[in-house]
Design an enzyme around this catalytic site. Structure first.
Site, PDB file in Angstrom:
ATOM      1  N   GLY B  17      18.356  28.484  17.794  1.00  0.00           N
ATOM      2  CA  GLY B  17      18.218  29.636  18.684  1.00  0.00           C
ATOM      3  C   GLY B  17      17.344  29.286  19.864  1.00  0.00           C
ATOM      4  N   ARG B  78      23.687  25.731  17.203  1.00  0.00           N
ATOM      5  CA  ARG B  78      23.424  25.423  15.804  1.00  0.00           C
ATOM      6  C   ARG B  78      24.468  24.369  15.399  1.00  0.00           C
ATOM      7  NH1 ARG B  78      19.540  29.071  14.631  1.00  0.00           N
ATOM      8  NH2 ARG B  78      19.679  31.057  15.733  1.00  0.00           N
ATOM      9  N   ASP B 109      12.581  25.540  12.645  1.00  0.00           N
ATOM     10  CA  ASP B 109      12.537  24.820  11.368  1.00  0.00           C
ATOM     11  C   ASP B 109      13.871  24.149  11.033  1.00  0.00           C
ATOM     12  OD1 ASP B 109      13.901  27.122  10.727  1.00  0.00           O
ATOM     13  OD2 ASP B 109      12.947  27.345   8.771  1.00  0.00           O
ATOM     14  N   THR B 132      10.564  28.360  19.164  1.00  0.00           N
ATOM     15  CA  THR B 132      11.208  29.478  18.458  1.00  0.00           C
ATOM     16  C   THR B 132      10.392  30.728  18.717  1.00  0.00           C
ATOM     17  OG1 THR B 132      11.586  30.494  16.295  1.00  0.00           O
ATOM     18  CG2 THR B 132       9.987  28.720  16.366  1.00  0.00           C
ATOM     19  N   ASP B 134      10.004  33.064  16.738  1.00  0.00           N
ATOM     20  CA  ASP B 134       9.553  33.675  15.479  1.00  0.00           C
ATOM     21  C   ASP B 134       8.133  33.304  15.072  1.00  0.00           C
ATOM     22  OD1 ASP B 134      12.083  34.923  15.118  1.00  0.00           O
ATOM     23  OD2 ASP B 134      12.890  33.024  14.418  1.00  0.00           O
ATOM     24  N   ASP B 136       7.119  31.038  13.192  1.00  0.00           N
ATOM     25  CA  ASP B 136       7.070  30.866  11.733  1.00  0.00           C
ATOM     26  C   ASP B 136       7.006  29.396  11.315  1.00  0.00           C
ATOM     27  OD1 ASP B 136       9.582  30.228  12.589  1.00  0.00           O
ATOM     28  OD2 ASP B 136      10.655  31.345  11.054  1.00  0.00           O
ATOM     29  N   ARG B 178      13.053  36.901  12.012  1.00  0.00           N
ATOM     30  CA  ARG B 178      13.661  36.218  10.872  1.00  0.00           C
ATOM     31  C   ARG B 178      12.965  36.697   9.583  1.00  0.00           C
ATOM     32  NH1 ARG B 178      15.092  30.084  11.827  1.00  0.00           N
ATOM     33  NH2 ARG B 178      12.980  30.261  12.619  1.00  0.00           N
ATOM     34  N   GLU B 194       2.365  53.557  15.737  1.00  0.00           N
ATOM     35  CA  GLU B 194       1.785  54.291  14.610  1.00  0.00           C
ATOM     36  C   GLU B 194       2.091  53.596  13.282  1.00  0.00           C
ATOM     37  OE1 GLU B 194       2.897  55.831  17.264  1.00  0.00           O
ATOM     38  OE2 GLU B 194       1.166  57.076  17.758  1.00  0.00           O
TER      39      GLU B 194
END
Lengths: 341, 341, 341, 341
Positions: B17, B78, B109, B132, B134, B136, B178, B194
């Site tokens: 991505g 990909r 990753d 990325t 994300d 992560d 993800r 909230e």
């Protein structure tokens, strides 16, 4: 303001030049204070309001949806007379009469000098929260407002690139920074500027127009015709971008256009970075009060909340990131090649 | 491509991505490579281009003014078939035949698993650059694109707040991430949401609509009528924001409106933070090659450039910032009070 | 360029100061030309490229995704020598030799003077497309780039308001407009500025600092302390915003800060208004060619596409919208009351 | 509220879905009213507040700096019970008792039906101001909020283009518009979308997935691989962008990603176009009151202020701009060629 409350009462003010994210810091102070059972009194217009006893209570409802706006809902001001002993004494008297046991000062180095001065005449706790676009405070990796100022300068530089590329032209964009090149360095790197003129770079080797013209011409030799965008920190050239631009045209027949961003760098929605930083620092300020600390600034170092003696914040110097400076000034400089190459 | 060049030749590709700032990383790789006397070959469409031998030279002129754009000028993709041994062998053959001695892989990753797989079949150096949205990946405080994704989510939340406040309404904004709540947490804090529904928070205590409705009502009791904005990480509710919103209306007669940001979070001008990070990481990747390193990812920890074994990046877990989580989930939660208060 | 094509061949160039939306106009010209079976040749750097025979074919694939960017992919330039007869003759020769039967000129009044000059020496069709941020062309309600320039000026004024409000301060923001107040008027109204200094307003009654200070003070009397934001059109004060600001401080001790937007007003993503306008005008230019028209500019009046003799565009004057001027200068002026009240 | 004022008193409310620029319209109403010596009473939450007698005075100081924010400072709401006779009678009673002689209603068609209903039971003047992002009111070329909604949709489409281009992918972005394609058409043209699905286009020829897939494939044939971005108006496909995207993947193995902008289109700073339009319309509303008009909506046609009978605004239809539709649907459609070519 209820006289009978048994809650601990803390004061808060925003002082000096406003910075994007001050409202987010205020909100964090108020929400954290309520979370821990304290109540908050705000002084308007910085130390002026403290001297004039211009105050109002701040509750969660007052600050719920202010973090997306720059400026400060309790206004800021510069207050030269706060340097006087009488002022500190008057402020101490006002704070004591209001039953305030701790004061949070959101501002820059001038504000922290004021806070330190007050601490000589008042025995409540004083916590500084670094709020200035200039990022020139020792003891914290970032100040509230710096990220937003960089974002705005970068956006302006991006826009300039569009037109500079269309016309293959030279531009000078003057950015803020008082006496430090933080905004200049980061926005220059983020926007891919061909040149930056920063106090830290000019300190030992003042800029000359001849050297500037030489660089512009060498870049053109290396790259071919194209745009050349220069970031100029304020106070680095007499008359600033406007004067430098005129001189380039007059003395070297080099067409050049100036922009002066000025206080545009202090407005608009604060970046996520500034809002999150302000939230963390505002909460930390309240938690430092709970821990009994005083005369310290809350800061962030390597991602962790830290506390720094107020005096250090202006007596010690916050250097530019050496790696960023090296990359932008050497590796990304089209006319410098490594010895290896 | 000249056969006779004696310069060290490195390859680069963007994979998986796309993330805002990948172009800035590419630019840094190319500028640093030229600075150190190397030349760069880019493969298009990630590993697909490596397998198809779809390559082009990248020079400074090609990347000068790309850092202000998201996407990737060499395209990404990909490539499921890259898991096969034959693919790694083919890639190795192509790299060797091109005289490439080191490969820079910009991605997440999945891309690093591919890089690791390749390293079993090719003896050139491989350096990962974390790209990325994300955030992560283990071993780096930030990945390229994360800051921009947060900025876009925050901007959407700010806009939602305007209309939510005008109508005193409940909204759900679904964000990416993800299987990690980084974007959700930071955008929720930055926008003063909230409520946030994150994988890390729901892991041990899955969300129920009843609990959600209870929270909405308690917030209204505490605050009075007003807007209620919820950040929902993807994959945390079957059918996402649209389904959750419909269920709130159908089952609890609670009017609610959904937004699904989707890939909007991957576009627009990258933030200064992402551009500067990408610049530092791209330069560092080249310098790691000069140092003889391989099978590592370049990262940033506590403001310093670091290297991390590629395998660690996906086998170990990058946790959310505990202090941010505590502040947003507890201190800024209008219906949680401290034991002290 | 194929010599054997039987398609009608048209030329296109962008000339003079670039304007956001020029790329969208180029795209529309190319897509419409292909739709009607023509082919397009672009000249780079405006009339310079026409004289230097610097041209390239433009096809749909070249312009598909350029409408979101400011600047011009075929570059622009000013070309003083194009006023000479020899230049027009050389241009005519180049056009004829390339088999070009019609030329689309995207630019402002200087570019249209050039187009008119060329029409005296070349018998092909010439169609002007109004591309200038200044909106100072007779015969069209809007020019390409004007909307974006206003949007950028407004955004800057919004940011200034944030900090001006925080400090209760006076600001001067200098905007473009050459010799017309379009950008000044519309951005002042959009941002709620307290004052605008436009050529149309100062023409008969030159501005004095004394009058300005009087207005600032009267506004403060009427409203109480607060921010005061002034929009200054370029060329309306010697030395511009910087000089005016210094004089206010020096002569009247009135703290004031300047901003000089400069070419920032020409960059960034064009507004939807500019992209749509550019699309309509670009298509119309091609359709005017199909209709056999020449020496006209395409424009929009009351929402309809129109054609205007090129000569009219600079010999007649485009007045400011009288209703906007009345509203902003009188009704929204805090110190003017209606006779009725 | 002073009982003794001799000034004419007018009421104002914002009703139905909020629209960016409503605050600018409110400000204009208040500033114009004060200019002409009237005073203003605002009702909160639309007709609900009129029924509940929830009102507050609005003065210049209350609205000075609200024009840069979306939403509405006096809140809006839908009010189904206002259709009842008793509601109109109660509203009339409340207005009369407050001494209000004219009411300005800022909203869309539902709000104007309410205004018309009220006019049957109250003899004060009623003026409508068109405030809706949908632009679906007869009698005005533009409604307040439409420009901003288009700008936000375009910005989202631009961001999608970045990532779509990086991955050569298909995307569907769902935009608002109730039952009209204004936002869809203009944002599709502004962003250069490959396809738009609008009520006006699907009315006679409902969309099928097969036809959509055919178009996607033909575009790829004509152009080569690349991104394909589709704008989908709400209510044009069961389940919207999410469902359509899933069906494309499931039935045609065509990877596709959805975005649902939702109410994001109603927030953020209003565009200059919306602020200026709202300013003109708000002033005009007051001037229509001075002229003794009633039961009309103020609008803009061909750049001039006009008045339209309220009933016409929803009984007659506002068509899409035929030229824009033709250009985007035919001339810019990569798979349609003119008969001429």
């Amino acid at each position: 303001m209820s006289e009978t409350s048994t809650k601990q009462r803390i004061g808060v003010l925003t002082s000096g030049g406003d910075a994007p994210g001050m409202n987010a810091a205020l909100r964090a102070v108020v929400l954290a204070a309520e979370h821990y059972g304290m109540e908050v009194v705000a002084f308007k217009h910085g130390y002026e309001g403290l001297l004039n006893n211009e105050h109002l209570p701040l509750k969660a409802a007052d600050v719920l949806h202010v973090l997306q706006y720059s400026g400060t809902i309790i206004k800021s001001a510069r207050c030269p007379r706060f340097k006087e002993v009488e002022s500190a004494q008057l402020a101490a008297k006002n704070l004591t009469e209001l039953g305030i046991s701790a004061l949070v000062v959101i501002g820059g180095d001038g504000s922290f000098r004021g806070a330190h001065h007050l601490s000589q005449h008042w025995n409540g706790q004083i916590i500084g929260v670094p709020g200035t676009i200039d990022n020139d405070l020792y003891g914290t990796d970032a100040t509230i407002g710096y990220s937003t100022a960089v974002a705005i300068a970068m956006d302006a530089l991006d826009k300039i690139r569009d037109t500079a590329d269309a016309m293959d032209r030279v531009f000078i964009v003057e950015v803020m920074g008082r006496h430090a090149g933080f905004i200049g360095l980061k926005s220059a790197m983020a926007a891919g500027a061909e040149r930056m003129i920063l106090p830290e770079l000019q300190k030992d080797k003042p800029l000359t127009i001849a050297a500037l013209v030489k660089h512009i011409k060498r870049v053109e030799e290396v790259r071919g015709a194209g745009s050349y965008v220069m970031v100029l920190s304020e106070h680095q050239w007499p008359g600033g971008a406007v004067a430098l631009s005129e001189q380039l045209e007059a003395e070297y027949s080099m067409p050049c256009r100036p922009c002066l961003l000025g206080h545009i760098q202090r407005g608009g929605p604060p970046t996520a970075t500034d809002r999150v930083l302000a939230s963390e620092l505002g909460v930390h300020a309240i938690e430092l009060i709970l821990q009994g600390k005083t005369a310290v600034m809350t800061g962030i170092k390597a991602g962790q909340m830290v506390e720094v003696p107020l005096v250090d914040t202006w007596t010690k110097k916050n250097p530019l990131d050496a790696n960023l400076l090296r990359i932008q000034h050497e590796i990304f400089n089209p006319v410098k090649k490594s010895a290896r190459s």
